[in-house]
Design an enzyme around this catalytic site. Structure first.
Site, mmCIF file in Angstrom:
data_model
loop_
_atom_site.group_PDB
_atom_site.id
_atom_site.type_symbol
_atom_site.label_atom_id
_atom_site.label_comp_id
_atom_site.label_asym_id
_atom_site.label_seq_id
_atom_site.Cartn_x
_atom_site.Cartn_y
_atom_site.Cartn_z
ATOM 1 N N ASP A 174 -33.468 20.413 118.418
ATOM 2 C CA ASP A 174 -34.860 19.999 118.366
ATOM 3 C C ASP A 174 -35.095 18.653 117.687
ATOM 4 O OD1 ASP A 174 -36.312 21.663 119.853
ATOM 5 O OD2 ASP A 174 -36.966 22.984 118.220
ATOM 6 N N HIS A 210 -15.906 -6.609 111.833
ATOM 7 C CA HIS A 210 -16.944 -5.625 112.163
ATOM 8 C C HIS A 210 -16.987 -4.469 111.169
ATOM 9 C CE1 HIS A 210 -17.121 -7.098 116.604
ATOM 10 N NE2 HIS A 210 -17.776 -7.877 115.776
ATOM 11 N N ASP A 228 -24.194 -9.416 106.649
ATOM 12 C CA ASP A 228 -24.629 -9.848 107.979
ATOM 13 C C ASP A 228 -25.634 -8.813 108.442
ATOM 14 O OD1 ASP A 228 -24.950 -10.588 110.605
ATOM 15 O OD2 ASP A 228 -22.811 -10.688 111.075
ATOM 16 N N ASP A 277 -30.896 -12.546 112.951
ATOM 17 C CA ASP A 277 -29.487 -12.265 112.645
ATOM 18 C C ASP A 277 -28.991 -13.318 111.650
ATOM 19 O OD1 ASP A 277 -26.800 -11.606 112.752
ATOM 20 O OD2 ASP A 277 -26.483 -12.331 114.790
ATOM 21 N N HIS A 285 -13.406 -15.978 115.382
ATOM 22 C CA HIS A 285 -14.483 -15.708 116.345
ATOM 23 C C HIS A 285 -15.116 -17.017 116.795
ATOM 24 C CE1 HIS A 285 -17.405 -16.438 113.099
ATOM 25 N NE2 HIS A 285 -16.689 -15.618 112.331
ATOM 26 N N HIS A 343 -24.072 -17.075 119.368
ATOM 27 C CA HIS A 343 -24.514 -16.416 120.606
ATOM 28 C C HIS A 343 -25.989 -16.667 120.806
ATOM 29 C CE1 HIS A 343 -26.072 -13.392 117.774
ATOM 30 N NE2 HIS A 343 -24.923 -13.545 117.146
ATOM 31 N N GLU A 356 -22.710 -19.581 113.365
ATOM 32 C CA GLU A 356 -22.129 -18.709 112.342
ATOM 33 C C GLU A 356 -20.627 -18.885 112.168
ATOM 34 O OE1 GLU A 356 -22.011 -14.497 113.642
ATOM 35 O OE2 GLU A 356 -23.333 -15.099 115.269
ATOM 36 N N TYR A 383 -11.774 -16.458 106.970
ATOM 37 C CA TYR A 383 -11.388 -15.155 106.422
ATOM 38 C C TYR A 383 -9.891 -15.224 106.097
ATOM 39 C CZ TYR A 383 -15.542 -14.618 109.283
ATOM 40 O OH TYR A 383 -16.783 -14.807 109.851
ATOM 41 N N ARG A 410 -18.777 -16.073 105.811
ATOM 42 C CA ARG A 410 -19.471 -16.493 107.040
ATOM 43 C C ARG A 410 -20.863 -16.932 106.631
ATOM 44 N NH1 ARG A 410 -18.402 -12.525 109.931
ATOM 45 N NH2 ARG A 410 -20.206 -11.145 109.875
#
Ligand code: GLY
Ligand code: MN
Ligand code: MN
Length: 435
Positions: free
Chosen positions: A36, A240, A257, A268, A347, A351, A381, A385, A402
């Site tokens: 429910d 991530h 982030d 973002d 990376h 985007h 960005e 690392y 970052r």
């Protein structure tokens, strides 16, 4: 958002589609309920972009040559008993009066009505591959019409990805859309500030996440734009990382982030700052290098310049800086050529940003990198690392940084929509000291 904005979008799509076409777009399915428990419903971005209609179980059909009305909305009918449990429905009248449909029909009638309209169309546009049931429904209708060819029916025989067309439209934001992103940006700026002010050694990462989420909820965002990354120390080297369950140690950095979603538009931002409020020399060296890379990238954002040049500017600064710090050995150009920087900056530069955090829209057109145009919004960005490794001096180990901002391409260059958040070493240290 005003009704006229959705109407303008539909009219633009109608002009692109031309005669003899039909565009069919489904609402997002509801999440499967756990007994429910009812989860908040999130409308599909393409569907919302064209309709502003917030309910599930709906289908928008756009037929440029239909004289009785070009925009049909299939939706749930009013049902007082169901509405008592689950809330208001627009119903067929509301679909026309509130949401501007030319005609509205019960969603249960789609099989009886839509194939008949498709019959007169040579081109069928629909978003492909997003919802399996919907994909199957499209093919079922096309096959149904194929069964009538001896009666003279000509089924659509050009099938086009509507998502591609809508992505191109969504890529160039109107003023109203930019304002929506600004509003989402303002909230996440406050949220980041709140986390920075609250931060101290000994807290858990999720306690900073709680500060972020608190600020979002109290500002009217029903959800973050994506699960926030709050990564202390070495966790920042996991791109991530979303566990957010480790303790924040004195002398280490924390990377946050996070993004807000407000009225279907996202922001973002990433900031990385010292947990105790003071950068060490090594942290500062890497931080200033990432910041320099971001500045170089930002300088490349103006109409007519290519998206890839933004990335290349950051790569060059990062590679040069890593060479100067002794983290890379060799000569600049060959190192760039062989992508040596990818060990530390793995990376891309960013985007498109809009209704979705990673908004639709191709980055290449006809095999060349896309030119930036006024109205586009993108993130910038860069990051570095440094995981622990035998061939790297341990003074650099576990520094992950970052810096991410949201950028509008303007006629004269660009505007940083997220500028109102401390970013330089001095600004961050002063802000965390409460100055
Ligand atoms: N947090 C997702 C991104 O920055 O792209
Ligand atoms: Mn981000
Ligand atoms: Mn991003």
């Amino acid at each position: 958002m005003d009704k006229s904005e959705f109407k303008r979008r539909r009219q633009k799509l109608i002009d692109i589609l031309g005669k003899e076409s039909i565009a069919i777009l489904p609402a997002a399915p509801e999440k499967i309920r756990n007994r429910d428990v009812h989860y908040p419903y999130h409308q599909d971005s393409y569907f919302y972009y064209l309709t502003g209609f917030p309910e599930p179980e709906a289908l928008a059909v756009i037929v440029p040559h239909r004289e009785q009305g070009q925009y049909l909305l299939f939706c749930r009918e009013k049902d007082l008993e169901k509405e008592t449990w689950h809330g208001n429905r627009a119903g067929l009248e509301g679909a026309c009066e509130i949401y501007g449909a030319d005609d509205a029909f019960p969603i249960t009638d789609i099989d009886d009505i839509v194939p008949g309209i498709m019959e007169s169309c040579r081109r069928l546009y629909y978003p492909m591959g997003y919802y399996q049931d919907f994909d199957e429904k499209m093919m079922e209708w096309v096959n149904q019409l194929r069964g009538y060819v001896r009666k003279g029916v000509v089924p659509p025989h050009e099938i086009v990805a509507l998502d591609y067309v809508l992505d191109e439209m969504r890529l160039r934001k109107t003023e109203v859309e930019v304002d929506a992103i600004r509003a989402a940006a303002k909230i996440i700026i406050h949220a980041h500030k709140r986390a920075m002010q609250y931060c101290r050694p000994g807290l858990y990462e999720y306690e900073l996440e709680a500060e972020i989420v608190h600020e979002l909820l109290r500002s009217g965002c029903r959800s973050p734009a994506f699960p926030a990354i709050v990564a202390g120390g070495k966790n920042a080297c996991t791109l991530h990382y979303i566990e957010n369950d480790n303790v924040l140690n004195d002398g280490e950095l924390v990377l946050i982030d996070a993004g807000a979603e407000l009225n279907h538009y996202a922001s973002d931002i990433t900031r990385t700052f010292p947990i105790n409020g003071h950068f060490t020399d090594e942290q500062k060296a890497i931080y200033e290098l990432v910041l320099k890379a971001q500045r170089a990238a930002l300088n490349k954002i103006y109409p007519g310049n290519k998206w890839i040049e933004v990335y290349q500017a950051a790569i060059k600064v990062v590679t040069q800086g890593l060479l100067e710090l002794g983290l890379l050995m060799g000569k600049l150009e060959p190192l760039i050529e062989e992508e040596a920087y990818k060990r530390f900056y793995m990376h891309r530069i960013g985007h498109w940003l809009g209704m979705d955090v990673h908004d639709g829209g191709n980055y290449k057109v006809d095999e060349t990198w896309r030119d930036l145009e006024p109205g586009m919004v993108l993130t910038v960005e860069p990051g570095i690392y440094i995981s622990a490794a035998d061939d790297i001096s341990d003074k650099w180990w576990n520094i992950g940084i970052r810096i991410e901002d949201d950028i509008l391409v303007t006629k004269g260059g660009h505007e940083v929509l997220t500028a109102d958040l401390p970013k330089t070493v001095a600004e961050i240290e002063a802000f965390m000291a409460g100055e």
